[in-house]
Design an enzyme around this catalytic site. Structure first.
Site, PDB file in Angstrom:
ATOM      1  N   THR A 246       0.973  -1.091  -0.012  1.00 50.36           N
ATOM      2  CA  THR A 246       0.243   0.130   0.095  1.00 50.36           C
ATOM      3  C   THR A 246       0.795   1.450  -0.036  1.00 50.36           C
ATOM      4  O   THR A 246       0.487   2.110  -0.600  1.00 50.36           O
ATOM      5  CB  THR A 246      -1.096  -0.141   1.034  1.00 50.36           C
ATOM      6  OG1 THR A 246      -1.874  -1.388   1.285  1.00 50.36           O
ATOM      7  CG2 THR A 246      -1.888   1.204   1.085  1.00 50.36           C
TER       8      THR A 246
ATOM      9  N   GLN B 105      -1.212 -15.211  -2.805  1.00 52.28           N
ATOM     10  CA  GLN B 105      -2.428 -14.833  -1.890  1.00 52.28           C
ATOM     11  C   GLN B 105      -3.649 -14.861  -2.693  1.00 52.28           C
ATOM     12  O   GLN B 105      -4.763 -14.368  -2.384  1.00 52.28           O
ATOM     13  CB  GLN B 105      -2.428 -13.573  -1.270  1.00 52.28           C
ATOM     14  CG  GLN B 105      -1.124 -13.642  -0.221  1.00 52.28           C
ATOM     15  CD  GLN B 105      -0.998 -12.362   0.567  1.00 52.28           C
ATOM     16  OE1 GLN B 105      -2.054 -12.124   1.487  1.00 52.28           O
ATOM     17  NE2 GLN B 105       0.061 -11.627   0.286  1.00 52.28           N
TER      18      GLN B 105
END
Length: 743
Positions: A36, A246
């Site tokens: 992020t 993921q």
């Protein structure tokens, strides 16, 4: 903020990703690697240092929360980022369709139909479908739109092979277009259609957006990939951030191949791997790497801890699930005594149904907890329905229970008819104290104002309750001639609960929901049945069971009123994505539980990625539990360790408890799977652990251990129901043993 300030905090790989320009960029961001920070810093850098108009930058992600966080962090770094388009995929699609409604063939003031709306519309479009059939078809239509498939698409049969489905889909689409509205799938598929067919609109988008960034790219579906492909031109700088390890949302339509094949779709792609992990200590990351490297569908990366060494992950082998819940509770309580807050802990499990044991154990030990991503067990709709059946059978005058289930599943007994029955019963009981009736009698007698159809439905419901009540055995003092040789399983209340689940129609009702929404309502009902296994199948057993549950619910309510914020987190593995906890326990690591028994190929690789996600949630301490016995489907079965546990490196974990026979994790780091292979010994395949047997002298039993002796004879140990434990050589004694279950 000055660029020097926000660039100097980046590590070399993050800096390279932020300052990269020119070719397409794929940032493979491992768990806890600061993705992020990278994507928000890159937005600020492009605006402040490279001179991009913030309105020419489009950044998309998957949740409103993630989009809001990304926008806020970008604005803190660069004020002009406030004008950047940072949206979810569906928010962007809705905004696009507002601008190009005419080209999309919809009304400019369209509304978006939710799941219930689409089922209702489909029922109107195809009146022959029952509500349940319409729900299934609506789910298939939504899935088709995730793949940008139309009613006449040749590949539609991959979604649904029923030859009637294209016609149903076509009828729905026609009715939907007549309304001028859209459904959720249209928010992606219609923009793709407009961009493909309208050169003017496509050129406008290419002129508008010079930079396109996608977060969590591994979660994108086919339609979202096609949208991205249409938005990108030769002059567009494209950057996606994701982690192929993921990708765990296949059931929602996510396609891991989007990230695996990104280089093929966008030639000249630069790949930058973010492998520095700021979350977990080294032994935890080592365990995660040992597991996920067994997948073949991955681009490959290895996480390195910036925090250094720490405690080895602990693998606890436990005898049964009750020991599992007790083990977790004691871990937490001991740590709490030493100053560790409850909120440091997270209990992870594969299915929601597994939460019941932990909820019960924690309530009794007064350990505060919160269930994330799901209602607490007894608050779930399907559990309340079964409990209402139990309550009405225990007390046929229970108005609340009666109202909840008399028309569920639908029996044409609406609220007005229910009011008439309740008023009728109350009036009869007011008039005569000596001839009191309950709601079951009221269903049979009924007021004359009921229609014939409703009266028949009420009689059918009364018959159902009576037949279920008759299934309950007699209490001990009533059973004068009880058969001493009766099978013990016949006396368990769990069978009675299972009878309700099946006879009531609730199993079929919720199975449809499970298929459509990927829920686990039938598993939750079965877990409730499992919890009744310790009670006799009698009226007293039923009342004791209901008392036990009421105590749990009361404790639960009391805990909530305390306003205690320091609580253990109970959460499914899927819901942990994006979260982190100092101490994590991954439970139920057994074959058939995690991974599921029906998973192979790509599905098995996704299960392995799910385990990887669970491991990488842990910051300081990781515990894993595996039980040798577990109550499933109303009976206790012997279980085997999850194949994922064989992929851990032996020197990298601490094993406690009684290690199962034959369990051998990796002895050194390697890229090959150490999962157990099927024995070439035909005796071992036929006489395996967990097989139920019958012996003329000893009765019923289960194979609990297997081994080969010094003379290479295959030896089995059988635990019989009468308590005896005996060893046999199947090669010579098979004639005396009858296999009664091989599942």
């Amino acid at each position: 903020m000055n660029a020097d300030e926000y660039l100097k905090v980046l590590n070399p790989e993050q800096y390279e990703a932020v300052t990269h320009e020119g070719s397409p960029l794929l940032i493979l961001a491992g768990a806890g690697s600061g993705k992020t920070r990278v994507i928000t810093t890159k937005i600020a850098y492009l605006i402040g240092e490279k001179g991009f108009d913030p309105r020419s930058i489009l950044a998309v992600t998957f949740t409103k929360k993630a989009a809001n966080e990304m926008a806020e962090r970008a604005r803190l770094l660069e004020e002009k980022a406030a004008d950047t388009q940072i949206r979810t995929f569906h928010s962007f699609g809705a905004r696009f369709l507002r601008s190009f409604a005419v080209q999309a063939g919809i009304a400019p003031n369209f509304t978006v139909y939710d799941d219930d709306d689409t089922v209702t519309l489909l029922s109107k479009a195809v009146p022959s479908l029952s509500r349940q059939q319409a729900s299934r078809a609506a789910h298939k239509i939504a899935l088709a739109k995730d793949y940008c498939l139309f009613p006449d698409s040749p590949d539609l049969s991959v979604i649904e092979s029923d030859p009637d489905f294209p016609g149903i889909y076509e009828a729905y689409e026609q009715r939907l277009r007549e309304t001028g509205n859209v459904d959720f799938g249209d928010l992606i598929m219609l923009p793709v259609c407009v961009l493909r067919s309208d050169e003017t609109v496509r050129s406008r988008m290419h002129e508008r957006f010079k930079v396109i960034m996608v977060d969590e790219y591994q979660d994108s579906n086919t339609a979202q990939f096609l949208l991205l492909q249409q938005l990108v031109s030769d002059g567009t700088y494209i950057c996606v951030v994701g982690d192929d390890d993921q990708s765990i949302y296949k059931f929602r339509g996510a396609e891991v191949k989007n990230i695996l094949n990104f280089q093929e779709h966008f030639p000249g792609t630069k790949i930058i791997r973010l492998e520095r992990n700021y979350r977990s200590v080294s032994p935890i990351l080592h365990a995660a790497d040992n597991v996920v490297r067994n997948n073949t569908e991955r681009l490959g990366k290895t996480l390195h801890s910036e925090r250094g060494e720490g405690k080895k992950p602990v693998l606890a082998f436990l005898p049964a699930q009750d020991a599992e819940t007790a083990f977790c509770a004691e871990l937490i309580q001991e740590a709490y005594k030493k100053g560790c807050p409850y909120s440091d802990w997270a209990i992870l499990y594969r299915t929601n149904a597994q939460s019941l044991g932990f909820e019960t154990e924690f309530l009794h030990r007064k350990i505060p907890y919160s269930v994330v991503g799901a209602l607490k067990f007894y608050e779930r709709e399907e559990i309340k329905d079964i409990l209402a059946f139990l309550a009405l059978i225990a007390n046929p005058k229970d108005e609340i229970a009666f109202r909840r289930i008399v028309n569920k599943p639908a029996r044409s007994i609406g609220a007005v008819s229910q009011d008439k029955i309740v008023d009728f019963v109350r009036e009869v009981n007011r008039q005569s104290r000596d001839n009191q009736i309950d709601f079951i009698a009221g269903c049979r007698m009924g007021p004359s104002s009921l229609t014939k159809k409703t009266a028949e439905a009420l009689n059918g419901f009364a018959d159902l309750i009576d037949s279920l009540s008759a299934f309950l055995g007699k209490d001990k003092d009533e059973a004068d001639n009880e058969d001493k040789n009766e099978d013990k399983e016949e006396k368990r209340l769990s069978l009675f609960v299972e009878k309700i689940i099946l006879s009531s129609g609730l199993n079929e009702h919720y199975s449809a929901q499970d298929e459509i929404a990927g829920t686990q309502k039938t598993a939750n009902m079965q877990e409730l049945a499992n919890s009744a296994v310790f009670y006799p199948n009698t009226r007293k057993g039923l009342l004791d069971f209901l008392d036990h549950i009421e105590l749990d619910r009361t404790l639960e309510a009391a805990e909530e009123t305390d306003g205690e914020k320091d609580a253990v987190t109970l959460i499914t593995l899927h819901n942990t994505k994006g979260l982190e906890f100092p101490r994590v326990v991954i439970t139920g690591l057994e074959k058939g539980i995690f991974p599921r028994g029906d998973k192979t190929g790509e599905e098995l690789e996704e299960e392995r990625r799910l385990f990887y996600v669970g491991i990488t949630r842990a910051k300081d301490e990781l515990y894993m539990t595996s039980c040798s016995m577990r109550r499933l489907y109303g009976r206790t079965d012997y279980t085997e360790p999850s194949l994922f546990l064989y992929e851990l490196e032996k020197d990298g974990i601490e094993i406690i408890g009684k290690t199962p026979y034959g369990f051998a994790p990796l002895r050194k780091t390697g890229f090959s799977s150490a999962a157990p292979v099927e024995s070439s010994n035909p005796l071992a395949r036929r006489w395996a652990r967990g097989i139920r047997l019958y012996h003329d002298d000893w009765g019923y039993g289960v194979i609990t251990k297997t081994r080969e002796d010094a003379e290479d004879n295959y030896v089995i140990t059988v635990q019989f129901e009468n308590g005896a434990e005996k060893r046999f050589l199947p090669k010579y004694q098979a004639h005396s043993l009858m296999i009664v279950s091989e599942d």
